[in-house]
Design a protein around this motif. Sequence first.
Motif, short mmCIF file in Angstrom:
data_model
loop_
_atom_site.label_atom_id
_atom_site.label_comp_id
_atom_site.label_asym_id
_atom_site.label_seq_id
_atom_site.Cartn_x
_atom_site.Cartn_y
_atom_site.Cartn_z
N LEU A 79 0.82 -1.21 0.00
CA LEU A 79 0.00 0.00 0.00
C LEU A 79 0.85 1.26 0.00
O LEU A 79 0.53 2.26 -0.67
CB LEU A 79 -0.93 0.00 1.22
N THR A 80 1.97 1.22 0.74
CA THR A 80 2.88 2.37 0.77
C THR A 80 3.48 2.61 -0.61
O THR A 80 3.53 3.75 -1.10
CB THR A 80 3.99 2.15 1.80
N GLY A 81 3.92 1.54 -1.27
CA GLY A 81 4.48 1.67 -2.61
C GLY A 81 3.47 2.17 -3.61
O GLY A 81 3.79 2.98 -4.49
N LEU A 82 2.23 1.71 -3.48
CA LEU A 82 1.17 2.15 -4.39
C LEU A 82 0.85 3.63 -4.16
O LEU A 82 0.66 4.40 -5.11
CB LEU A 82 -0.07 1.29 -4.17
N ARG A 83 0.79 4.02 -2.89
CA ARG A 83 0.47 5.42 -2.57
C ARG A 83 1.56 6.38 -3.06
O ARG A 83 1.26 7.48 -3.52
CB ARG A 83 0.29 5.56 -1.05
N LEU A 84 2.82 5.96 -2.98
CA LEU A 84 3.93 6.81 -3.38
C LEU A 84 4.20 6.77 -4.88
O LEU A 84 5.08 7.49 -5.38
CB LEU A 84 5.20 6.42 -2.62
N GLY A 85 3.48 5.91 -5.61
CA GLY A 85 3.69 5.82 -7.04
C GLY A 85 4.88 4.97 -7.44
O GLY A 85 5.28 4.97 -8.61
N VAL A 86 5.46 4.22 -6.50
CA VAL A 86 6.58 3.33 -6.83
C VAL A 86 6.06 2.06 -7.49
O VAL A 86 6.71 1.50 -8.38
CB VAL A 86 7.38 3.00 -5.55
N LEU A 87 4.89 1.56 -7.06
CA LEU A 87 4.28 0.36 -7.62
C LEU A 87 3.02 0.74 -8.37
O LEU A 87 2.36 1.73 -8.05
CB LEU A 87 3.92 -0.64 -6.50
N ASN A 88 2.69 -0.06 -9.39
CA ASN A 88 1.40 0.10 -10.05
C ASN A 88 0.47 -1.03 -9.61
O ASN A 88 0.84 -1.85 -8.76
CB ASN A 88 1.55 0.16 -11.57
N THR A 89 -0.73 -1.10 -10.19
CA THR A 89 -1.72 -2.09 -9.76
C THR A 89 -1.20 -3.52 -9.94
O THR A 89 -1.41 -4.38 -9.07
CB THR A 89 -3.03 -1.91 -10.53
N ALA A 90 -0.54 -3.78 -11.06
CA ALA A 90 -0.03 -5.13 -11.32
C ALA A 90 1.02 -5.54 -10.30
O ALA A 90 0.99 -6.65 -9.74
CB ALA A 90 0.54 -5.22 -12.74
N THR A 91 1.97 -4.63 -10.02
CA THR A 91 3.02 -4.94 -9.05
C THR A 91 2.44 -5.08 -7.65
O THR A 91 2.86 -5.95 -6.87
CB THR A 91 4.10 -3.85 -9.06
N TYR A 92 1.48 -4.21 -7.33
CA TYR A 92 0.81 -4.31 -6.03
C TYR A 92 0.15 -5.67 -5.88
O TYR A 92 0.28 -6.33 -4.83
CB TYR A 92 -0.23 -3.20 -5.91
N THR A 93 -0.54 -6.13 -6.92
CA THR A 93 -1.19 -7.44 -6.87
C THR A 93 -0.18 -8.55 -6.70
O THR A 93 -0.42 -9.51 -5.96
CB THR A 93 -2.02 -7.66 -8.15
N MET A 94 0.96 -8.44 -7.36
CA MET A 94 2.01 -9.44 -7.21
C MET A 94 2.48 -9.54 -5.77
O MET A 94 2.65 -10.63 -5.22
CB MET A 94 3.19 -9.10 -8.13
N VAL A 95 2.67 -8.38 -5.14
CA VAL A 95 3.16 -8.37 -3.76
C VAL A 95 2.10 -8.94 -2.80
O VAL A 95 2.42 -9.72 -1.89
CB VAL A 95 3.56 -6.94 -3.36
N ILE A 96 0.84 -8.58 -3.02
CA ILE A 96 -0.23 -9.11 -2.18
C ILE A 96 -0.37 -10.62 -2.38
O ILE A 96 -0.66 -11.37 -1.44
CB ILE A 96 -1.57 -8.41 -2.48
N LEU A 97 -0.15 -11.07 -3.61
CA LEU A 97 -0.21 -12.51 -3.89
C LEU A 97 0.85 -13.25 -3.08
O LEU A 97 0.61 -14.35 -2.56
CB LEU A 97 -0.01 -12.77 -5.38
N VAL A 98 2.03 -12.67 -2.96
CA VAL A 98 3.09 -13.25 -2.12
C VAL A 98 2.60 -13.35 -0.68
O VAL A 98 2.81 -14.37 0.00
CB VAL A 98 4.38 -12.42 -2.21
N ALA A 99 1.93 -12.29 -0.20
CA ALA A 99 1.43 -12.29 1.18
C ALA A 99 0.45 -13.43 1.41
O ALA A 99 0.51 -14.13 2.43
CB ALA A 99 0.78 -10.95 1.50
N ILE A 100 -0.47 -13.63 0.47
CA ILE A 100 -1.50 -14.66 0.65
C ILE A 100 -0.93 -16.05 0.52
O ILE A 100 -1.17 -16.93 1.35
CB ILE A 100 -2.64 -14.44 -0.37
#
Length: 451
Positions: A381-402
């Motif tokens: 969420l921090t990376g998405l808010r700061l513009g470092v990650l986009n939706t695809a990268t954010y989903t990849m990171v959340i997928l790792v979490a799950i």
Amino acid sequence: MHLAAPVAPIAPHPLLLFLLGMLVLLTLARLLGRLAERFGLPSVVGELVTGMLLGPSLLGHLAPGISGWLLPTQPPEQIHLLDAVGQLAVLLLVGITGTHLDTRILRRQGRTAATVSLIGLTVPLALGIGLGFVLPGSLLGDGHSGRWVFALFIGVAMCVTAIPVIAKTLTDMRLLHRNIGQLTLAAGMVDDAVGWLLLSVVSAAATVGVSAGVVSLSVGYLIGFVALAGTVGRVLVRKVMDLAARREESGPAVAAAVIILLACGAITLSLGMEPVFGAFIGGILIARSRVAQPKLAPLRTVVLSVLAPLFLATAGLRMDLTALWHPTTALAAVALLALAIIGKFAGAYGGARMSGLSRWEGLALGAGMNSRGVIEVIVALTGLRLGVLNTATYTMVILVAIVTSVMAPPLLRISMRRVARTEDERLRLLDHEEWLGHRLPEHDVVRRDAA
């Protein structure tokens, strides 16, 4: 004198949507949690999947109208209501986890916990940074921080560990009293401290740049908070909890514990760290009051039965698996997941073996430390808010979490079957059961008190 107009309360329609969203999330999380238990998995597995089913990955893709009405993201204040409940839930979950941490294990195995944690951090961190430099440019966010900040974010996302998910998993599996369970929490606490420091540094690099002064200030705040909590906070919290526990009913002790956890979370947040770290330290301080522990059983029941499932269900609501349909993105997701798992397992297992633990103990530590959960979500969420990650990268990171959180229970079950129980663990289990409010056989109470 001019008086300001009173703030209007929440309108009926937003309140209705909030209540319906809570109703659906909690009901489905509980049902899927019970279903997971039927298959021999802890309920945390089903609770984590709830948000993925109700979010853009499934319901939002198949029935966007229903999803947009039930869990609207516009205006943002609507979804922020659920976020606020989730934040309260995670603070209390981490706090009651801290009350279970046996500080005697920290004194006896502090070096082991530090070794496991630091090696378990550096290996996946290095792998993540390396991967961040070779991932396709299409996965970078819209910000202007550059490739190296993106690589650092990927490294931080791969090296963190999630104390809330570990705690929920260990509790569901009745492993919280085991030495390996305590050691996993201790190592996870070190992971969290370093992880928050790294996240604050990388976030600063993405906004105002990074310097020796920024790093020194973050480290100073961290050390200062821990030192103050271990001296003045330790005495003050114990006196407050002992005083609250004098009342026959459990209400004063529960209220005092919640106030302490919120205060500690607010302090660390004001210092630039995440509030969950402060709540965990607060839970450790609360545990110093032995007389208050049995009176906190109602708090634990509400947190684990209601608030924790709600929080875990909200974790996947921003995840969109449809963003991974592109072959290049899917391949990058597989690489990120594989390196995250390999790096964390190799680091934790190597640290355990270097500290003299057995092979099965090392595998159990690797399985527990591999859970990313909520901390991964915060990083994403921090990376998405700061513009470092986009939706695809954010989903990849959340997928790792799950995925890593789902992997932990079966691997823990297999490895812990081969780790012998000790007398200390049996006595700690008796304390744990009494803390939950369960009635103990008289001979067990006598043996526990004699020990």
